[in-house]
Enzyme design. Structure first.
Site, PDB file in Angstrom:
ATOM      1  CD  GLU A 146      -2.889  -1.264   0.508  1.00 54.66           C
ATOM      2  OE1 GLU A 146      -3.167  -0.250  -0.163  1.00 54.66           O
ATOM      3  OE2 GLU A 146      -3.518  -2.330   0.417  1.00 54.66           O
TER       4      GLU A 146
ATOM      5  CB  CYS B  47      -2.187   6.579   2.108  1.00 54.01           C
ATOM      6  SG  CYS B  47      -3.432   5.668   3.031  1.00 54.01           S
TER       7      CYS B  47
HETATM    8  P1  NAP Z   1       8.513   4.777   4.382  1.00 58.78           P
HETATM    9  O1  NAP Z   1       9.643   5.662   4.632  1.00 58.78           O
HETATM   10  O2  NAP Z   1       8.460   4.032   3.096  1.00 58.78           O
HETATM   11  O3  NAP Z   1       8.481   3.756   5.622  1.00 58.78           O
HETATM   12  C1  NAP Z   1       7.489   2.787   5.749  1.00 58.78           C
HETATM   13  C2  NAP Z   1       7.991   1.650   6.607  1.00 58.78           C
HETATM   14  O4  NAP Z   1       9.039   0.971   5.931  1.00 58.78           O
HETATM   15  C3  NAP Z   1       8.573   2.092   7.945  1.00 58.78           C
HETATM   16  O5  NAP Z   1       8.230   1.139   8.917  1.00 58.78           O
HETATM   17  C4  NAP Z   1      10.068   2.093   7.686  1.00 58.78           C
HETATM   18  O6  NAP Z   1      10.835   1.893   8.846  1.00 58.78           O
HETATM   19  C5  NAP Z   1      10.187   0.903   6.766  1.00 58.78           C
HETATM   20  N1  NAP Z   1      11.369   0.934   5.915  1.00 58.78           N
HETATM   21  C6  NAP Z   1      11.871   2.005   5.249  1.00 58.78           C
HETATM   22  N2  NAP Z   1      12.936   1.615   4.519  1.00 58.78           N
HETATM   23  C7  NAP Z   1      13.119   0.284   4.760  1.00 58.78           C
HETATM   24  C8  NAP Z   1      14.059  -0.680   4.320  1.00 58.78           C
HETATM   25  N3  NAP Z   1      15.039  -0.367   3.478  1.00 58.78           N
HETATM   26  N4  NAP Z   1      13.937  -1.947   4.781  1.00 58.78           N
HETATM   27  C9  NAP Z   1      12.940  -2.272   5.620  1.00 58.78           C
HETATM   28  N5  NAP Z   1      12.020  -1.412   6.077  1.00 58.78           N
HETATM   29  C10 NAP Z   1      12.108  -0.146   5.648  1.00 58.78           C
HETATM   30  O7  NAP Z   1       7.110   5.527   4.479  1.00 58.78           O
HETATM   31  P2  NAP Z   1       6.631   6.552   5.613  1.00 58.78           P
HETATM   32  O8  NAP Z   1       7.439   7.786   5.428  1.00 58.78           O
HETATM   33  O9  NAP Z   1       6.607   5.875   6.942  1.00 58.78           O
HETATM   34  O10 NAP Z   1       5.124   6.797   5.189  1.00 58.78           O
HETATM   35  C11 NAP Z   1       4.704   7.774   4.271  1.00 58.78           C
HETATM   36  C12 NAP Z   1       4.329   7.137   2.949  1.00 58.78           C
HETATM   37  O11 NAP Z   1       3.472   6.041   3.170  1.00 58.78           O
HETATM   38  C13 NAP Z   1       3.561   8.086   2.049  1.00 58.78           C
HETATM   39  O12 NAP Z   1       4.096   8.020   0.769  1.00 58.78           O
HETATM   40  C14 NAP Z   1       2.137   7.532   2.040  1.00 58.78           C
HETATM   41  O13 NAP Z   1       1.438   7.750   0.849  1.00 58.78           O
HETATM   42  C15 NAP Z   1       2.361   6.093   2.274  1.00 58.78           C
HETATM   43  N6  NAP Z   1       1.205   5.509   2.943  1.00 58.78           N
HETATM   44  C16 NAP Z   1       0.398   4.678   2.234  1.00 58.78           C
HETATM   45  C17 NAP Z   1      -0.697   4.112   2.835  1.00 58.78           C
HETATM   46  C18 NAP Z   1      -1.610   3.187   2.076  1.00 58.78           C
HETATM   47  O14 NAP Z   1      -2.420   2.519   2.700  1.00 58.78           O
HETATM   48  N7  NAP Z   1      -1.518   3.138   0.768  1.00 58.78           N
HETATM   49  C19 NAP Z   1      -0.993   4.391   4.168  1.00 58.78           C
HETATM   50  C20 NAP Z   1      -0.151   5.244   4.862  1.00 58.78           C
HETATM   51  C21 NAP Z   1       0.952   5.798   4.239  1.00 58.78           C
HETATM   52  P3  NAP Z   1      11.523   3.117   9.649  1.00 58.78           P
HETATM   53  O15 NAP Z   1      10.437   3.999  10.096  1.00 58.78           O
HETATM   54  O16 NAP Z   1      12.226   2.434  10.747  1.00 58.78           O
HETATM   55  O17 NAP Z   1      12.418   3.801   8.662  1.00 58.78           O
END
Ligand code: NAP
Length: 513
Positions: free
Chosen positions: A256, A293
């Site tokens: 997602e 999101c």
């Molecule tokens: P993110 O930076 O991609 O992080 C998401 C999750 O992935 C976090 O738990 C993060 O851990 C982990 N992560 C990041 N890099 C990783 C890696 N290399 N290996 C393993 N895990 C990793 O996203 P965010 O900044 O938290 O959230 C914002 C984004 O999420 C926005 O783009 C939004 O559109 C999207 N979103 C989508 C939905 C949906 O349902 N479609 C819902 C909510 C948000 P750490 O925090 O420890 O870095």
């Protein structure tokens, strides 16, 4: 300062080293640290599969649904504490916390009720048997059986409560043990909820585990029968998708991700639908400071309505008080961190350089919070050349930011909405039923959900941005291609499907197996 411990192999374990720090995004105070350094993820998954999975699968769906019901009770008993954590760590006002915390409890309660109605004990039939031979002496019946793997649930920072339980509910109901990895910045709320549920002794040992931070070997230690359900950015999803366990071994992956969602106003002559659209756009811009999101990023209106809608949205945005959520006059709190604030400010500058500014919160809103806060005031942009303007269809500024776009005719509006290349949701506002039906048919192919609002449903409708557990949540293409929720559909990800071929007599017995 508290270091949030990890729960694996039936015990709490602190990660080694200093880890990373969680902050109050308004006051700047340090709240806790997280670290997963030194965790043995292979042992964590083995324990979950062996103890948690075995014990969960020994129960029927209805019995597991009863466990969800007990979890609901624990969460309800601790609701005030969760609101307080959200205030400190997410910078949200009470109404926004409700979307996360109460949304989580509602989703869990929904699956507890739904699960209580599943009659099968250990498998679910998929449709009716189909004959494979003359006189129906040999037939085929599809069945879904709970997966024996472990589900790794990786969540984004914006929904530490709902993001956990909307994934955990269908997984646990399916009989699959879970390892939750919350986003580090807001891990405290997820951690507290997991801690309360573990201390209540509701779930079998190994069914619920949490790792905070980024443990080494998190993907490496998975095997081909495990699952990863991910929510976050498209970039992170792309990195994870490329891991050999997923690419080569077939770990099941649901994503997602980002989305530039749309709201579309119909070609109605009177103002009723426009009023509904304006109200929803302002709500979506300001709830959780636009960190959803599903939030509306692009607003499509007939050319003749462009000026009036711009004026109406701007007039409402002018009345929004932004700042410290502890102040009862504040309606919109802060972004989740200074890091996010920097990213959003840069996104705003990027859009401002290529669009008209129709409401400029930087000039028209006074932020009521002490210096150094992570608040951002709302912004409304306008783009009059949407056919050639690439940015507006591609850039998701994950804050209180949206762009108004005029369209020539209905097909032009649908075509522009599709330029998001796959979105979570499009909402449509009109009292013309033909326009609405056409919109649903045209938009469904590129959107996971189409939300139709006319005057008759104005009060009953559940909101553009609310992911209701009854409806699919997810979107094609850029939105990640995933599917979550949608009632019992959500259970499929945590089950394996097999065709059983045999005599009708044996197939008849499957239901009671
Ligand atoms: P993110 O930076 O991609 O992080 C998401 C999750 O992935 C976090 O738990 C993060 O851990 C982990 N992560 C990041 N890099 C990783 C890696 N290399 N290996 C393993 N895990 C990793 O996203 P965010 O900044 O938290 O959230 C914002 C984004 O999420 C926005 O783009 C939004 O559109 C999207 N979103 C989508 C939905 C949906 O349902 N479609 C819902 C909510 C948000 P750490 O925090 O420890 O870095």
């Amino acid at each position: 300062m508290t270091k949030l411990a990890n729960y694996t192999q039936g015990q709490w374990q602190e990660g080694k080293g200093p880890g990373s720090t969680l902050y109050d995004p308004v006051l700047g105070t340090e709240l806790a640290t997280v670290s997963a350094d030194g965790l043995d993820m292979a042992a964590c998954y083995d324990w979950a599969r062996k103890h948690g999975g075995t014990a969960l699968r020994a129960l029927s769906y209805a019995e597991r649904a009863d466990l969800l019901k007990q979890i609901v009770q624990v969460l309800q008993n601790n609701r005030d504490k969760y609101y307080d954590i959200s205030l400190q760590n997410s910078g949200t006002v009470q109404n926004d916390t409700a979307v996360d915390v109460d949304g989580a409890v509602y989703t869990l309660s929904y699956y507890a009720k739904l699960g209580g109605k599943i009659t099968g004990r250990h498998l679910r039939l998929d449709g009716e048997p189909e004959s494979l031979a003359r006189d129906n002496v040999f037939a085929s019946q599809h069945i879904h059986v709970p997966s024996r793997g472990v589900a790794l649930l990786i969540n984004a920072f914006n929904f530490p409560a709902w993001g956990l339980w909307e994934k955990a509910a269908p997984a646990l109901l399916s009989g699959v043990p879970i390892v939750v990895k919350p986003a580090s910045a807001t891990a405290w709320l997820t951690h507290e909820m997991v801690k309360d549920v573990i201390e209540a002794g509701i779930l079998p040992d190994g069914a619920l585990n949490i790792v905070c931070g980024r443990p080494e070997g998190m993907l490496e230690a998975l095997n081909g029968l495990d699952m990863v359900s991910f929510t976050g950015s498209a970039d992170t999803a792309a990195t994870l998708r490329g891991h050999p366990r997923l690419l080569h071994d077939g770990v099941r992956f649901n994503a997602e991700t980002d989305s530039v969602n749309s709201a579309i106003l119909g070609t109605d002559k009177d103002d009723a639908a426009a009023d509904l659209l304006v109200r929803e756009v302002v709500r979506e811009l300001t709830i959780k400071s636009g960190q959803k999101c599903t939030a509306i990023r692009r607003i499509f209106v007939p050319e003749a309505r462009y000026e009036s809608v711009a004026g109406a949205i701007a007039a409402k945005l002018k009345t929004i008080t932004v700042g410290d959520p502890r102040n009862p006059d504040v309606r919109m709190g802060s972004l989740v961190s200074l890091q996010q604030q920097k990213a959003i400010v840069s996104g705003i500058e990027q859009l401002a350089a290529h669009s008209d500014v129709l409401f400029d919160g930087r000039k028209e809103t006074t932020i009521q919070a002490q210096a150094g806060n992570a608040c951002v005031a709302p912004m409304l942009f306008g783009v009059k050349n949407p056919d050639t303007h690439k940015l507006v269809h591609e850039v998701e500024v994950f804050g209180p930011v949206a762009t108004l776009i005029p369209y020539r005719d209905a097909e032009h509006a649908f075509e522009l909405a599709r330029r998001g290349m796959g979105s979570l949701v499009a909402s449509v506002y009109s009292d013309d039923p033909e326009f609405m039906a056409l919109a649903a048919a045209r938009l469904a192919e590129s959107h996971g959900r189409v939300h139709l609002v006319d005057s008759a449903v104005a009060k009953a409708q559940t909101g553009h941005g609310n992911a209701m557990p009854q409806s699919n949540h997810g979107g094609p293409g850029r939105a990640g291609g995933g599917e979550e929720l949608g009632g019992l559909r959500a259970l499929k990800f945590y089950h394996r499907t097999a065709a059983v071929q045999g005599s009708p007599d044996i197939l008849d017995r499957l239901a009671g197996a």
